[in-house]
Design a protein around this motif. Structure first.
Motif, PDB file in Angstrom:
ATOM      1  N   ILE A 135       0.855  -1.191   0.000  1.00  0.00           N
ATOM      2  CA  ILE A 135       0.000   0.000   0.000  1.00  0.00           C
ATOM      3  C   ILE A 135       0.891   1.242   0.000  1.00  0.00           C
ATOM      4  O   ILE A 135       1.713   1.421   0.902  1.00  0.00           O
ATOM      5  CB  ILE A 135      -0.916   0.012   1.231  1.00  0.00           C
ATOM      6  CG1 ILE A 135      -1.811  -1.237   1.250  1.00  0.00           C
ATOM      7  CG2 ILE A 135      -1.760   1.273   1.271  1.00  0.00           C
ATOM      8  CD1 ILE A 135      -2.585  -1.404   2.550  1.00  0.00           C
ATOM      9  N   THR A 136       0.752   2.097  -1.003  1.00  0.00           N
ATOM     10  CA  THR A 136       1.505   3.350  -1.072  1.00  0.00           C
ATOM     11  C   THR A 136       0.568   4.477  -1.469  1.00  0.00           C
ATOM     12  O   THR A 136      -0.453   4.260  -2.134  1.00  0.00           O
ATOM     13  CB  THR A 136       2.656   3.278  -2.093  1.00  0.00           C
ATOM     14  OG1 THR A 136       2.122   3.208  -3.425  1.00  0.00           O
ATOM     15  CG2 THR A 136       3.544   2.063  -1.835  1.00  0.00           C
ATOM     16  N   ASP A 137       0.938   5.703  -1.088  1.00  0.00           N
ATOM     17  CA  ASP A 137       0.125   6.871  -1.441  1.00  0.00           C
ATOM     18  C   ASP A 137       0.083   7.067  -2.954  1.00  0.00           C
ATOM     19  O   ASP A 137      -0.951   7.474  -3.498  1.00  0.00           O
ATOM     20  CB  ASP A 137       0.683   8.122  -0.765  1.00  0.00           C
ATOM     21  CG  ASP A 137       0.448   8.121   0.740  1.00  0.00           C
ATOM     22  OD1 ASP A 137      -0.464   7.409   1.204  1.00  0.00           O
ATOM     23  OD2 ASP A 137       1.175   8.835   1.453  1.00  0.00           O
ATOM     24  N   LYS A 138       1.194   6.788  -3.629  1.00  0.00           N
ATOM     25  CA  LYS A 138       1.229   6.956  -5.084  1.00  0.00           C
ATOM     26  C   LYS A 138       0.238   6.016  -5.755  1.00  0.00           C
ATOM     27  O   LYS A 138      -0.491   6.417  -6.670  1.00  0.00           O
ATOM     28  CB  LYS A 138       2.639   6.716  -5.619  1.00  0.00           C
ATOM     29  CG  LYS A 138       2.781   6.945  -7.109  1.00  0.00           C
ATOM     30  CD  LYS A 138       4.217   6.773  -7.578  1.00  0.00           C
ATOM     31  CE  LYS A 138       4.340   7.016  -9.082  1.00  0.00           C
ATOM     32  NZ  LYS A 138       5.752   6.841  -9.545  1.00  0.00           N
ATOM     33  N   ARG A 139       0.192   4.770  -5.331  1.00  0.00           N
ATOM     34  CA  ARG A 139      -0.737   3.811  -5.924  1.00  0.00           C
ATOM     35  C   ARG A 139      -2.181   4.179  -5.607  1.00  0.00           C
ATOM     36  O   ARG A 139      -3.080   3.945  -6.420  1.00  0.00           O
ATOM     37  CB  ARG A 139      -0.414   2.399  -5.430  1.00  0.00           C
ATOM     38  CG  ARG A 139       0.850   1.838  -6.044  1.00  0.00           C
ATOM     39  CD  ARG A 139       1.291   0.540  -5.405  1.00  0.00           C
ATOM     40  NE  ARG A 139       2.455   0.005  -6.104  1.00  0.00           N
ATOM     41  CZ  ARG A 139       3.265  -0.918  -5.620  1.00  0.00           C
ATOM     42  NH1 ARG A 139       3.030  -1.426  -4.405  1.00  0.00           N
ATOM     43  NH2 ARG A 139       4.305  -1.338  -6.305  1.00  0.00           N
ATOM     44  N   LYS A 140      -2.396   4.772  -4.440  1.00  0.00           N
ATOM     45  CA  LYS A 140      -3.752   5.157  -4.043  1.00  0.00           C
ATOM     46  C   LYS A 140      -4.283   6.329  -4.869  1.00  0.00           C
ATOM     47  O   LYS A 140      -5.466   6.658  -4.769  1.00  0.00           O
ATOM     48  CB  LYS A 140      -3.786   5.483  -2.552  1.00  0.00           C
ATOM     49  CG  LYS A 140      -3.754   4.220  -1.689  1.00  0.00           C
ATOM     50  CD  LYS A 140      -3.347   4.491  -0.252  1.00  0.00           C
ATOM     51  CE  LYS A 140      -4.358   5.259   0.515  1.00  0.00           C
ATOM     52  NZ  LYS A 140      -3.993   5.356   1.957  1.00  0.00           N
ATOM     53  N   GLU A 141      -3.442   6.929  -5.695  1.00  0.00           N
ATOM     54  CA  GLU A 141      -3.933   7.944  -6.624  1.00  0.00           C
ATOM     55  C   GLU A 141      -4.738   7.309  -7.753  1.00  0.00           C
ATOM     56  O   GLU A 141      -5.606   7.946  -8.354  1.00  0.00           O
ATOM     57  CB  GLU A 141      -2.764   8.732  -7.211  1.00  0.00           C
ATOM     58  CG  GLU A 141      -2.019   9.594  -6.197  1.00  0.00           C
ATOM     59  CD  GLU A 141      -0.778  10.256  -6.780  1.00  0.00           C
ATOM     60  OE1 GLU A 141      -0.530  10.037  -7.992  1.00  0.00           O
ATOM     61  OE2 GLU A 141      -0.074  10.970  -6.058  1.00  0.00           O
ATOM     62  N   GLN A 142      -4.461   6.018  -8.043  1.00  0.00           N
ATOM     63  CA  GLN A 142      -5.127   5.321  -9.147  1.00  0.00           C
ATOM     64  C   GLN A 142      -6.125   4.274  -8.680  1.00  0.00           C
ATOM     65  O   GLN A 142      -7.117   4.019  -9.375  1.00  0.00           O
ATOM     66  CB  GLN A 142      -4.088   4.637 -10.042  1.00  0.00           C
ATOM     67  CG  GLN A 142      -3.108   5.553 -10.714  1.00  0.00           C
ATOM     68  CD  GLN A 142      -2.208   4.789 -11.662  1.00  0.00           C
ATOM     69  OE1 GLN A 142      -2.659   4.239 -12.669  1.00  0.00           O
ATOM     70  NE2 GLN A 142      -0.925   4.730 -11.343  1.00  0.00           N
ATOM     71  N   ILE A 143      -5.836   3.645  -7.535  1.00  0.00           N
ATOM     72  CA  ILE A 143      -6.669   2.541  -7.058  1.00  0.00           C
ATOM     73  C   ILE A 143      -6.910   2.706  -5.565  1.00  0.00           C
ATOM     74  O   ILE A 143      -6.372   3.624  -4.938  1.00  0.00           O
ATOM     75  CB  ILE A 143      -6.013   1.176  -7.336  1.00  0.00           C
ATOM     76  CG1 ILE A 143      -4.717   1.045  -6.522  1.00  0.00           C
ATOM     77  CG2 ILE A 143      -5.760   0.979  -8.824  1.00  0.00           C
ATOM     78  CD1 ILE A 143      -4.148  -0.350  -6.486  1.00  0.00           C
ATOM     79  N   ASP A 144      -7.690   1.812  -4.997  1.00  0.00           N
ATOM     80  CA  ASP A 144      -7.888   1.769  -3.553  1.00  0.00           C
ATOM     81  C   ASP A 144      -7.363   0.445  -3.006  1.00  0.00           C
ATOM     82  O   ASP A 144      -7.140  -0.514  -3.757  1.00  0.00           O
ATOM     83  CB  ASP A 144      -9.368   1.931  -3.198  1.00  0.00           C
ATOM     84  CG  ASP A 144      -9.809   3.391  -3.199  1.00  0.00           C
ATOM     85  OD1 ASP A 144      -8.997   4.253  -2.807  1.00  0.00           O
ATOM     86  OD2 ASP A 144     -10.950   3.665  -3.599  1.00  0.00           O
ATOM     87  N   PHE A 145      -7.185   0.423  -1.681  1.00  0.00           N
ATOM     88  CA  PHE A 145      -6.711  -0.781  -1.008  1.00  0.00           C
ATOM     89  C   PHE A 145      -7.612  -1.109   0.175  1.00  0.00           C
ATOM     90  O   PHE A 145      -8.019  -0.213   0.919  1.00  0.00           O
ATOM     91  CB  PHE A 145      -5.294  -0.593  -0.460  1.00  0.00           C
ATOM     92  CG  PHE A 145      -4.211  -0.611  -1.487  1.00  0.00           C
ATOM     93  CD1 PHE A 145      -3.667  -1.807  -1.937  1.00  0.00           C
ATOM     94  CD2 PHE A 145      -3.710   0.578  -2.001  1.00  0.00           C
ATOM     95  CE1 PHE A 145      -2.651  -1.825  -2.871  1.00  0.00           C
ATOM     96  CE2 PHE A 145      -2.687   0.574  -2.932  1.00  0.00           C
ATOM     97  CZ  PHE A 145      -2.153  -0.626  -3.374  1.00  0.00           C
ATOM     98  N   ALA A 146      -7.897  -2.396   0.348  1.00  0.00           N
ATOM     99  CA  ALA A 146      -8.435  -2.902   1.611  1.00  0.00           C
ATOM    100  C   ALA A 146      -7.274  -3.506   2.382  1.00  0.00           C
ATOM    101  O   ALA A 146      -6.351  -4.064   1.809  1.00  0.00           O
ATOM    102  CB  ALA A 146      -9.506  -3.955   1.355  1.00  0.00           C
ATOM    103  N   GLY A 147      -7.325  -3.389   3.692  1.00  0.00           N
ATOM    104  CA  GLY A 147      -6.242  -3.899   4.509  1.00  0.00           C
ATOM    105  C   GLY A 147      -5.530  -2.799   5.268  1.00  0.00           C
ATOM    106  O   GLY A 147      -6.121  -1.741   5.501  1.00  0.00           O
ATOM    107  N   PRO A 148      -4.285  -3.039   5.675  1.00  0.00           N
ATOM    108  CA  PRO A 148      -3.418  -4.162   5.314  1.00  0.00           C
ATOM    109  C   PRO A 148      -3.820  -5.467   5.993  1.00  0.00           C
ATOM    110  O   PRO A 148      -4.443  -5.468   7.034  1.00  0.00           O
ATOM    111  CB  PRO A 148      -2.041  -3.715   5.808  1.00  0.00           C
ATOM    112  CG  PRO A 148      -2.347  -2.838   6.979  1.00  0.00           C
ATOM    113  CD  PRO A 148      -3.608  -2.110   6.616  1.00  0.00           C
ATOM    114  N   TYR A 149      -3.411  -6.571   5.351  1.00  0.00           N
ATOM    115  CA  TYR A 149      -3.651  -7.882   5.933  1.00  0.00           C
ATOM    116  C   TYR A 149      -2.345  -8.568   6.324  1.00  0.00           C
ATOM    117  O   TYR A 149      -2.362  -9.655   6.907  1.00  0.00           O
ATOM    118  CB  TYR A 149      -4.440  -8.776   4.962  1.00  0.00           C
ATOM    119  CG  TYR A 149      -3.718  -9.078   3.661  1.00  0.00           C
ATOM    120  CD1 TYR A 149      -2.838 -10.150   3.561  1.00  0.00           C
ATOM    121  CD2 TYR A 149      -3.925  -8.306   2.520  1.00  0.00           C
ATOM    122  CE1 TYR A 149      -2.172 -10.435   2.379  1.00  0.00           C
ATOM    123  CE2 TYR A 149      -3.270  -8.585   1.335  1.00  0.00           C
ATOM    124  CZ  TYR A 149      -2.395  -9.642   1.267  1.00  0.00           C
ATOM    125  OH  TYR A 149      -1.721  -9.902   0.095  1.00  0.00           O
TER     126      TYR A 149
END
Length: 297
Positions: A135-149
């Motif tokens: 999970i990174t802030d850069k990736r969260k610009e394009q997608i979302d994340f559930a977790g962390p697991y």
């Protein structure tokens, strides 16, 4: 007696065992009248999830398409001989599917290289992604994340007879390989300016490059590297301690808050299932960890 370790130490140690997850009857989120799936959870019936276009698409297609890795022993691995998939991430992926009401025979897996994960989600090629996805802030610009697991950290894999690299402090002038677009590669480029890099679509290609003398080290999450080292201890070894913290999440389409909330609730309320999955895969090393708390942003 099993010794309780930190999450990082456990993640590093646990991947030595490559066992898959056996069956059980611990339920996940949702009603669980259906027969148990392949893991320690049941396939939910009467799932109540509104406002999720991703889930609606799954229901319409009568299947779930999951992006995974298949070259990471102990986490996401495909046995080319038997066609069987195994590992902690595979069981997490199946737990999510079961909680959404999809049995194993309704799952279609797609192996997606690290560099293509965001585009696969954005383009709708997969419904969600489970595969050592930090999970990174850069990736969260394009997608979302559930977790962390799960939580681990970046490490180094070198040739067994190489004593010149003992930690990340010895990388100046060396060449380090990682998967194209991966967080560990970005970390080396940003924070180790005297280190050269090369990259491939998969970590297994980096491992082959290391064996062939085309690179001096492979870097990714230490849990993954120990899996490779355990397969070929005569030629490979892991050195040093983890030098980052990586939070693994389930990659989801941007803005699907309903699905993200559903999966986060599954993790939060399903500690027994999470623990059973861990104990029967990575936890076979005899170590104990606590399930990480989700980031319900």
């Amino acid at each position: 007696m099993r010794k309780k370790l930190s999450l990082l130490a456990t993640a590093a140690t646990a991947a030595l065992l490559l066992a898959g997850c056996s069956g059980g009857d611990t339920a996940g989120t949702g009603t669980s009248d259906a027969p148990a799936a392949t893991g320690p959870f049941a396939v939910a019936s009467d799932v109540s999830l509104t406002g999720s276009p991703t889930y609606d698409a799954m229901k319409s297609a009568d299947k779930v398409v999951i992006g995974v890795k298949e070259d990471q022993p102990g986490l996401g691995f495909l046995d080319a001989t038997t066609g069987e998939r195994s590992g902690f991430d595979i069981e997490i992926a199946e737990w999510v599917a079961a909680s959404l009401g999809f049995a194993k025979d309704k799952i279609e897996y797609k192996a997606i290289p690290s560099a293509n994960r965001e585009s696969a989600i954005v383009n709708g090629d997969i419904d969600y992604y489970v595969g050592t996805y930090s999970i990174t802030d850069k990736r969260k610009e394009q997608i979302d994340f559930a977790g962390p697991y799960f939580i681990t950290g970046q490490g180094l894999l070198v040739a067994a007879d190489d004593d010149s690299i003992k930690s990340e402090n010895d990388l100046a002038g060396k060449t380090v390989c990682s998967a194209t677009g991966s967080t560990p590669l970005q970390n080396i480029v940003a924070n180790f300016p005297d280190t050269k890099t090369n990259s491939f679509d998969t970590y297994s290609q980096c491992v082959e490059a290391l064996k062939d003398g085309q690179t001096d080290a492979v870097t990714t999450d230490q849990a993954i590297l120990l899996g490779y080292a355990s397969q070929d201890p005569d030629n490979l070894k892991v050195v040093g301690e983890p030098f980052s913290v990586e939070n693994y999440g389930v990659g989801l389409p941007k803005g699907d808050d309903a699905l993200r909330g559903f999966i986060n609730d599954m993790f939060t309320n399903g500690n027994d299932s999470w623990q059973a999955i861990y104990d029967e895969t990575l936890g076979q090393s005899g170590t104990v960890v606590e399930q990480p708390k989700v980031d319900a942003y």
